[in-house]
Design a protein around this motif. Structure first.
Motif, PDB file in Angstrom:
ATOM      1  N   ALA A   1      -6.050   2.184 -14.576  1.00 54.42           N
ATOM      2  CA  ALA A   1      -4.798   1.641 -15.103  1.00 54.42           C
ATOM      3  C   ALA A   1      -3.674   1.727 -14.089  1.00 54.42           C
ATOM      4  CB  ALA A   1      -4.404   2.388 -16.379  1.00 54.42           C
ATOM      5  N   ALA A   2      -3.728   2.699 -13.184  1.00 54.62           N
ATOM      6  CA  ALA A   2      -2.597   2.959 -12.287  1.00 54.62           C
ATOM      7  C   ALA A   2      -2.729   2.309 -10.921  1.00 54.62           C
ATOM      8  CB  ALA A   2      -2.417   4.472 -12.108  1.00 54.62           C
ATOM      9  N   GLY A   3      -3.815   1.598 -10.660  1.00 60.34           N
ATOM     10  CA  GLY A   3      -3.981   1.104  -9.292  1.00 60.34           C
ATOM     11  C   GLY A   3      -4.689  -0.226  -9.225  1.00 60.34           C
ATOM     12  N   GLY A   4      -5.144  -0.551  -8.024  1.00 59.34           N
ATOM     13  CA  GLY A   4      -5.827  -1.811  -7.777  1.00 59.34           C
ATOM     14  C   GLY A   4      -6.664  -1.703  -6.519  1.00 59.34           C
ATOM     15  N   GLY A   5      -6.879  -2.859  -5.867  1.00 62.40           N
ATOM     16  CA  GLY A   5      -7.638  -2.863  -4.625  1.00 62.40           C
ATOM     17  C   GLY A   5      -9.107  -2.537  -4.812  1.00 62.40           C
ATOM     18  N   GLY A   6      -9.633  -2.667  -6.058  1.00 55.98           N
ATOM     19  CA  GLY A   6     -11.035  -2.396  -6.298  1.00 55.98           C
ATOM     20  C   GLY A   6     -11.371  -0.944  -6.530  1.00 55.98           C
ATOM     21  N   ARG A   7     -10.394  -0.045  -6.364  1.00 54.10           N
ATOM     22  CA  ARG A   7     -10.669   1.381  -6.539  1.00 54.10           C
ATOM     23  C   ARG A   7     -10.567   1.749  -8.020  1.00 54.10           C
ATOM     24  NH1 ARG A   7      -8.497   0.539  -1.701  1.00 54.10           N
ATOM     25  NH2 ARG A   7      -6.350   0.393  -2.431  1.00 54.10           N
ATOM     26  N   GLY A   8     -11.545   2.525  -8.488  1.00 52.98           N
ATOM     27  CA  GLY A   8     -11.598   2.863  -9.898  1.00 52.98           C
ATOM     28  C   GLY A   8     -12.057   1.710 -10.768  1.00 52.98           C
TER      29      GLY A   8
ATOM     30  N   HIS B   1      -8.616  10.343  -7.650  1.00 57.88           N
ATOM     31  CA  HIS B   1      -8.432  10.628  -6.228  1.00 57.88           C
ATOM     32  C   HIS B   1      -7.520   9.596  -5.556  1.00 57.88           C
ATOM     33  CE1 HIS B   1     -12.166  13.171  -6.598  1.00 57.88           C
ATOM     34  NE2 HIS B   1     -11.393  13.942  -5.851  1.00 57.88           N
ATOM     35  N   ALA B   2      -7.636   8.335  -5.973  1.00 54.43           N
ATOM     36  CA  ALA B   2      -6.875   7.267  -5.305  1.00 54.43           C
ATOM     37  C   ALA B   2      -5.443   7.157  -5.809  1.00 54.43           C
ATOM     38  CB  ALA B   2      -7.585   5.925  -5.478  1.00 54.43           C
ATOM     39  N   PHE B   3      -5.215   7.413  -7.116  1.00 51.50           N
ATOM     40  CA  PHE B   3      -3.909   7.120  -7.710  1.00 51.50           C
ATOM     41  C   PHE B   3      -3.286   8.300  -8.450  1.00 51.50           C
ATOM     42  CE2 PHE B   3      -6.647   3.266  -8.112  1.00 51.50           C
ATOM     43  CZ  PHE B   3      -6.127   2.579  -7.032  1.00 51.50           C
ATOM     44  N   SER B   4      -3.941   9.453  -8.389  1.00 51.22           N
ATOM     45  CA  SER B   4      -3.456  10.656  -9.101  1.00 51.22           C
ATOM     46  C   SER B   4      -3.337  10.414 -10.601  1.00 51.22           C
ATOM     47  CB  SER B   4      -2.104  11.112  -8.527  1.00 51.22           C
ATOM     48  OG  SER B   4      -2.228  11.441  -7.160  1.00 51.22           O
ATOM     49  N   SER B   5      -4.127   9.503 -11.109  1.00 46.80           N
ATOM     50  CA  SER B   5      -4.173   9.216 -12.543  1.00 46.80           C
ATOM     51  C   SER B   5      -5.573   8.736 -12.875  1.00 46.80           C
ATOM     52  CB  SER B   5      -3.163   8.148 -12.935  1.00 46.80           C
ATOM     53  OG  SER B   5      -3.377   7.711 -14.273  1.00 46.80           O
TER      54      SER B   5
ATOM     55  N   GLY C   1       0.833  -1.192   0.000  1.00 44.53           N
ATOM     56  CA  GLY C   1       0.000   0.000   0.000  1.00 44.53           C
ATOM     57  C   GLY C   1       0.871   1.246   0.000  1.00 44.53           C
ATOM     58  N   PHE C   2       0.227   2.421  -0.027  1.00 48.91           N
ATOM     59  CA  PHE C   2       0.919   3.711  -0.044  1.00 48.91           C
ATOM     60  C   PHE C   2       1.969   3.760  -1.163  1.00 48.91           C
ATOM     61  CE2 PHE C   2      -0.403   4.047   4.625  1.00 48.91           C
ATOM     62  CZ  PHE C   2      -1.484   4.850   4.328  1.00 48.91           C
ATOM     63  N   LEU C   3       3.264   3.893  -0.816  1.00 46.69           N
ATOM     64  CA  LEU C   3       4.314   4.095  -1.816  1.00 46.69           C
ATOM     65  C   LEU C   3       4.952   2.791  -2.304  1.00 46.69           C
ATOM     66  CD1 LEU C   3       6.050   7.124  -0.077  1.00 46.69           C
ATOM     67  CD2 LEU C   3       4.717   7.211  -2.188  1.00 46.69           C
ATOM     68  N   SER C   4       4.371   1.651  -1.940  1.00 48.39           N
ATOM     69  CA  SER C   4       5.045   0.375  -2.215  1.00 48.39           C
ATOM     70  C   SER C   4       5.186   0.061  -3.697  1.00 48.39           C
ATOM     71  CB  SER C   4       4.304  -0.770  -1.513  1.00 48.39           C
ATOM     72  OG  SER C   4       2.991  -0.888  -2.001  1.00 48.39           O
ATOM     73  N   GLU C   5       4.307   0.602  -4.553  1.00 49.62           N
ATOM     74  CA  GLU C   5       4.401   0.348  -5.991  1.00 49.62           C
ATOM     75  C   GLU C   5       4.635   1.639  -6.771  1.00 49.62           C
ATOM     76  OE1 GLU C   5       1.980  -3.344  -7.371  1.00 49.62           O
ATOM     77  OE2 GLU C   5       0.690  -2.272  -5.981  1.00 49.62           O
ATOM     78  N   ASN C   6       5.265   2.594  -6.122  1.00 47.83           N
ATOM     79  CA  ASN C   6       5.568   3.877  -6.754  1.00 47.83           C
ATOM     80  C   ASN C   6       6.995   3.844  -7.287  1.00 47.83           C
ATOM     81  OD1 ASN C   6       6.488   6.676  -7.020  1.00 47.83           O
ATOM     82  ND2 ASN C   6       4.576   7.248  -5.998  1.00 47.83           N
ATOM     83  N   ALA C   7       7.127   3.724  -8.605  1.00 48.32           N
ATOM     84  CA  ALA C   7       8.456   3.591  -9.212  1.00 48.32           C
ATOM     85  C   ALA C   7       9.308   4.831  -8.965  1.00 48.32           C
ATOM     86  CB  ALA C   7       8.320   3.339 -10.715  1.00 48.32           C
ATOM     87  N   GLY C   8       8.672   5.993  -8.978  1.00 41.69           N
ATOM     88  CA  GLY C   8       9.416   7.228  -8.712  1.00 41.69           C
ATOM     89  C   GLY C   8      10.019   7.240  -7.325  1.00 41.69           C
ATOM     90  N   PHE C   9       9.269   6.743  -6.348  1.00 36.93           N
ATOM     91  CA  PHE C   9       9.782   6.680  -4.982  1.00 36.93           C
ATOM     92  C   PHE C   9      10.925   5.670  -4.883  1.00 36.93           C
ATOM     93  CE2 PHE C   9       9.499   4.720  -0.680  1.00 36.93           C
ATOM     94  CZ  PHE C   9       9.942   5.814   0.057  1.00 36.93           C
ATOM     95  N   ALA C  10      10.764   4.514  -5.530  1.00 35.11           N
ATOM     96  CA  ALA C  10      11.827   3.500  -5.498  1.00 35.11           C
ATOM     97  C   ALA C  10      13.124   4.073  -6.059  1.00 35.11           C
ATOM     98  CB  ALA C  10      11.398   2.268  -6.295  1.00 35.11           C
ATOM     99  N   GLN C  11      13.024   4.811  -7.168  1.00 36.90           N
ATOM    100  CA  GLN C  11      14.224   5.404  -7.764  1.00 36.90           C
ATOM    101  C   GLN C  11      14.784   6.512  -6.877  1.00 36.90           C
ATOM    102  OE1 GLN C  11      15.795   4.220 -10.599  1.00 36.90           O
ATOM    103  NE2 GLN C  11      17.410   5.548  -9.764  1.00 36.90           N
ATOM    104  N   ALA C  12      13.912   7.278  -6.242  1.00 37.90           N
ATOM    105  CA  ALA C  12      14.375   8.350  -5.352  1.00 37.90           C
ATOM    106  C   ALA C  12      15.154   7.781  -4.178  1.00 37.90           C
ATOM    107  CB  ALA C  12      13.187   9.174  -4.860  1.00 37.90           C
TER     108      ALA C  12
END
Length: 666
Positions: free
Chosen positions: A164-171, A194-198, A87-98
């Motif tokens: 396209a950018a998320g999961g967990g049933g949202r969107g 709102h959930a994934f900024s995309s 959850g949160f930043l766990s699948e955020n590629a930008g954060f992983a690279q940062a």
């Protein structure tokens, strides 16, 4: 190649997720750093770490989703690695690279692999090119409504709209007919933004009543890739998982090998490293189709750990340190063959009787089941925040076979206590007791088929009212314990007179007669219909009631004027109004007064003051615990008063809109 080293891990998550990561890290001799929001100042994960830093306000965007704040905390704490949890930043590629750019080890896959699989549209194109079977659909760049309408018609109804950018049933929305597509599209796009900024969406052919099967994989930096079998996650509501088990009752050894080989090949195709999960739909003919890949640890990883006898967080840490996988595929297969069966349920703060609306508030009593694995971060007296996911705890039962696991889980749900906030505990118990689930026949249609709204509207237990009356009377008499003995309650010189006890039970008004017959002994009801109820304390928050010669143990918590109790597996709340003035003529049928069904934030307003509305028309949308909930007009009328603005935070029961009903036509 120089292998990474780290000793201090910052866990960029909260609650039971953070505690789970910390447990394995500490077992490996590593220091841990917690981050917390202002809403989590007293949270258990803050106190479990060696060091803890506040990173912002309660809203996730200001704290747990604020990558700059998380990285600043890592620098302040002297951490040399970051584990994102799930959850949160766990699948955020930008954060992983940062993290890598900041000189920190990111405990997870590479940013490139995460980027490749983080977008459903791109992932489907990549998997199709690699020969992985995919659900027919549309994942193109043209996101115009006209193009999506045309593609849906080409695919053929029913279709699924997905973020396209998320999961967990949202969107995510299931659309059965062309007439419903436009409204569903706009709703899914708003929730995704709102959930994934995309707000990018994909379309898929809706496969009717499939199984939801996922394959756990793990890969190291030395080219080794293995799978650890499947998990069946078919029991869902709102496209979100409720029950997960391994192995799946629908997967044969031959099918497991086929799906496992496909998952391993997919991981190799993107140069994957670490722990991940590939999710598939399995139809009734045994054909399976790729849905998405979760490039992180899953909530339900505990069932795989149970049957494989491994610690997947430890595997993540060892892979991040450059070590090879500790087991070969052959060794894992042998463990799975003799690993028995594991089932997990997600205990959530939600009300199944109100379309599973998320709930927030104070937990008056929490008790974990004694003989199950229970991952949680709860304590009696804590406040469940409306800002985060509704999941409270995971209960995991492991048995030599599925029947034994089910027995253990049923007993564990009975032993578990969560009072004060509405939860799905009783609903979960009903699900696992259902014949279709017991027979191993549950598909993604299980809840809608066997537990529609009418079936979830449980009938009151015949003893709920008298038990509530006794508990409130006993509780009230305790407040006067220093003045006179409890058995003198309601006493006068000629006789013990009946007292009228008035209260609400789960929101319904009740009035019933209660007569004290001795110490901790009452008669409840009228004349010949009166029940005699004796009460005895067995320990903290545990009472024994003797009703009609039968003993009944209940969990209890509260302080005047309210109390919570669990009766026959169902949780109740009673609020005493005996000494409040009787309100007459107030309220009406309530159709014109629209109140908030839960705590949340107003993310859309569909009306203005003075507007004419029709029954069923969308009035506003409230976002709570990562989900959007539409509030509709209950009758035709005119909006007289609009009491909220866009972006406002509202509380359960807060008056939002007043509508003057149109006179009925004759």
């Amino acid at each position: 190649m120089k292998l990474p080293t780290f000793q201090t891990i910052l866990v960029a998550n909260r609650g039971e997720i953070a505690l789970r990561i910390m447990r394995s890290a500490r077992a490996m001799g590593m220091r841990t750093v917690a981050v917390y929001s202002e809403a989590d100042a007293d949270a258990p994960h803050r106190h479990a770490a060696d060091q803890a830093l506040c990173i912002g306000a309660a809203a996730p965007a200001a704290s747990y989703l604020n990558s700059e704040a998380v990285l600043a905390a890592a620098r302040r704490a002297g951490a040399d690695a970051i584990h994102p949890g799930y959850g949160f930043l766990s699948e955020n590629a930008g954060f992983a690279q940062a993290c890598v750019d900041a000189g920190l080890t990111f405990i997870g896959p590479t940013a490139a692999a995460m980027q490749a699989m983080g977008n459903k549209a791109g992932a489907k194109r990549l998997m199709a090119a690699a020969g992985v079977p995919c659900v027919p659909g549309y994942q193109g760049a043209d996101q115009s409504e006209a193009r999506l309408v045309a593609e849906a018609a080409q695919i053929g109804y029913p279709v699924m709209i997905k973020a396209a950018a998320g999961g967990g049933g949202r969107g995510m929305r299931h659309v059965g007919a062309p007439a419903d597509f436009g409204a569903a599209l706009r709703s899914a796009r708003s929730e995704a933004a709102h959930a994934f900024s995309s707000d990018e969406l994909i379309l898929e052919k809706a496969i009717l009543e499939p199984r939801h099967i996922e394959i756990q994989i793990c890969a190291d930096q030395h080219g080794n890739v293995v799978h650890l079998g499947e998990r069946d996650c078919s029991v869902q509501r709102r496209h979100q998982k409720l029950i997960e088990e391994s192995p799946s009752p629908a997967v044969t050894p031959a099918l497991r090998e086929r799906m496992g080989n496909v998952a391993v090949a997919a991981a190799r195709a993107i140069g994957y490293r670490g722990v991940g999960t590939l999710e598939f739909l399995l139809d009734g003919d045994g054909q399976f189709y790729f849905m998405e890949m979760n490039t992180r640890l899953q909530v339900e990883h505990a069932v795989t750990e149970a049957i494989a006898g491994v610690d997947l967080v430890e595997w993540q840490l060892r892979v991040a340190l450059g070590a090879a996988l500790p087991l070969t595929q052959q060794e894992i297969d042998a463990r799975l063959a003799g690993g028995g069966h594991a089932i997990e349920v997600r205990l959530c703060a939600e009300d199944p009787q109100q379309s599973f609306l998320p709930q927030s508030g104070r937990i008056d009593l929490w008790r974990a089941p004694a003989h199950l694995r229970c991952d949680h971060a709860l304590f009696s007296g804590m406040h469940v925040s409306p800002h985060y996911d509704s999941m409270l705890a995971k209960l995991v039962a492991h048995g030599r076979d599925r029947a034994e696991a089910l027995r253990k889980l049923a007993l564990g749900l009975e032993d578990c206590a969560v009072l004060g906030v509405s939860s799905n505990r009783h609903f979960l118990a009903c699900c696992i007791a259902h014949k279709a689930f017991g027979d191993g026949h549950a598909t993604t249609a299980f809840v809608d088929t066997h537990f529609p709204a009418a079936a979830r509207a449980r009938a009151p237990h015949p003893l709920a009212v008298p038990v509530a009356a006794v508990l409130l009377t006993w509780q009230r008499s305790g407040a006067f314990a220093g003045r006179y003995p409890a058995e003198l309650s309601g006493w006068c010189s000629s006789f013990n007179y009946p007292q009228q006890c008035r209260f609400t039970l789960d929101g319904a008004a009740v009035a019933i007669s209660v007569t004290a017959s001795g110490e901790a002994l009452w008669k409840v009801g009228q004349d010949g219909d009166a029940l005699t109820i004796a009460l005895r304390e067995l320990g903290p928050h545990r009472l024994m009631l003797t009703v009609g010669g039968h003993d009944l143990q209940i969990d209890y918590a509260g302080s005047a004027p309210s109390c919570c109790f669990a009766l026959a597996g169902v949780d109740h709340r009673a609020i005493d109004s005996t000494y409040e003035p009787v309100r007459r003529g107030a309220g009406g049928d309530g159709n014109g007064r629209i109140s908030a069904p839960m705590n949340g934030r107003v993310v859309a307003l569909g009306v203005a003051e003075g507007a004419m509305v029709s029954a069923g028309q969308l009035l506003l949308t409230v976002e709570a615990m990562k989900m959007e909930h539409s509030i509709l007009a209950q009758a035709d009328g005119k909006v007289e008063t609009l009491r909220v603005a866009l972006g406002a935070q509202v509380e359960t029961g807060q008056l939002l809109i007043e509508i003057a009903k149109s006179p009925e036509r004759t």
